[in-house]
Design a protein around this motif. Structure first.
Motif, short mmCIF file in Angstrom:
data_model
loop_
_atom_site.label_atom_id
_atom_site.label_comp_id
_atom_site.label_asym_id
_atom_site.label_seq_id
_atom_site.Cartn_x
_atom_site.Cartn_y
_atom_site.Cartn_z
N ILE A 26 0.88 -1.24 -0.13
CA ILE A 26 0.22 -0.34 -0.10
C ILE A 26 0.57 1.16 -0.05
O ILE A 26 1.63 1.47 1.11
N SER A 31 -5.21 5.13 0.15
CA SER A 31 -6.79 4.66 0.80
C SER A 31 -6.96 3.32 0.00
O SER A 31 -7.24 3.19 -0.63
N PHE A 32 -6.49 2.44 0.89
CA PHE A 32 -7.27 1.11 -0.14
C PHE A 32 -7.89 0.59 0.95
O PHE A 32 -8.47 0.24 2.64
N LYS A 42 -10.97 -10.00 7.60
CA LYS A 42 -10.16 -8.66 7.34
C LYS A 42 -9.92 -8.34 8.47
O LYS A 42 -8.52 -7.66 8.30
N LEU A 46 -5.76 -5.81 10.40
CA LEU A 46 -5.69 -5.32 11.32
C LEU A 46 -5.30 -4.73 12.47
O LEU A 46 -4.03 -4.56 13.46
N LEU A 159 -5.86 2.82 10.41
CA LEU A 159 -6.29 1.36 10.78
C LEU A 159 -7.68 1.47 10.63
O LEU A 159 -7.57 2.10 11.51
N THR A 189 -2.19 7.58 4.96
CA THR A 189 -2.52 6.69 3.97
C THR A 189 -3.62 6.05 5.21
O THR A 189 -3.59 5.67 6.42
N LEU A 191 -5.91 2.07 5.78
CA LEU A 191 -6.01 0.96 5.04
C LEU A 191 -7.61 0.46 6.08
O LEU A 191 -7.51 0.73 7.41
N CYS A 204 -11.13 4.79 -0.88
CA CYS A 204 -10.57 4.71 -1.13
C CYS A 204 -9.95 4.28 -2.92
O CYS A 204 -10.91 4.62 -3.59
#
Length: 246
Positions: A26, A31-32, A42, A46, A159, A189, A191, A204
């Motif tokens: 990333i 922005s992912f 998922k 994190l 995150l 950034t 996630l 994103c």
């Protein structure tokens, strides 16, 4: 520079393996999103990055530095997490001021009062809320406090674990607009974990689709908007999301 890099990440809870060979890069300022049904692993990704799921193998790198297992004070200066539930993530007996100032105290950072007021203003919280308790705030205000807490150490990476799913629809839009503005102003950034594809489209640049602990597809946001995801499971998620939106 690559902000976050995951290489062959296998995460375990005891003897149970949750993720398999998760690999992602990333970019700084990107922005992912990680998307997938509940139980796909998922949120566990994190937690592993944040040090809350320390039983893993593989490699996690943050801004070019390898991440160790467990809590790391140096890591917390560059990467912070915003949790899903603003009702559960704030200490009920701590005022907004105490919650926001805690990280400054732990890290020996001065100018506490000015820093707290600066971050409150950046997330759209009036200073009158500074000495209130969580039960005196609305859900949206609590999530603003949670975001402010994550920003206190001026991290580069956030995150975001389903940051709007516990909020009313009208408040969701306010928080998403806030996150979009903060990312732009502070070159953050993101996630983000979510099951909401319209949220991904709004916030994103790219997404990875997870299923049963594995990444099955990585795509750009334009492919999502054009409904051109390739994997059958990814297309199934789009159909489910579209049905919920109607």
């Amino acid at each position: 520079m690559t902000a976050l890099s995951l290489k062959d990440l296998d995460i375990f809870y005891g003897d149970t393996q949750i993720t398999y060979n998760v690999s992602l890069d990333i970019a700084e300022g990107e922005s992912f999103a990680l998307v997938g049904e509940s139980g796909s692993g998922k949120s566990t990704v994190l937690k592993a990055i944040a040090g809350l799921a320390p039983q893993w193998t593989g490699k996690i790198s943050v801004l070019g530095k390898a991440r160790g297992h467990g809590v790391d004070r140096g890591f917390s200066r560059v990467c912070q997490m915003v949790f899903q539930d603003p009702y559960g993530s704030l200490h009920p007996r701590k005022t907004v001021d105490a919650t926001l100032g805690e990280a400054l105290t732990i890290h020996g950072i001065g100018d506490r009062s000015a820093r707290v007021e600066e971050v409150m203003a950046s997330v759209g919280l009036d200073r009158k809320f500074r000495f209130r308790f969580p039960h005196q705030l609305s859900g949206g205000q609590r999530q603003r406090v949670a975001i402010a807490r994550a920003l206190m150490l001026k991290p580069k990476i956030l995150l975001l674990d389903e940051p709007t799913s516990a909020l009313d629809v009208s408040v969701q839009a306010e928080i998403l607009n806030l996150l979009k503005r903060l990312r732009r102003e502070q070159n953050l950034t993101f996630l983000m974990v979510t099951h909401n594809l319209p949220v991904v489209s709004f916030l994103c640049d790219r997404l990875a689709v997870m299923r049963q602990g594995r990444i099955v597809e990585v795509a750009g946001i334009d492919e999502l908007k054009r409904s051109e995801l390739k994997e059958p499971y990814s297309r199934e998620l789009m159909q489910i999301s579209a049905a919920h939106a109607t």
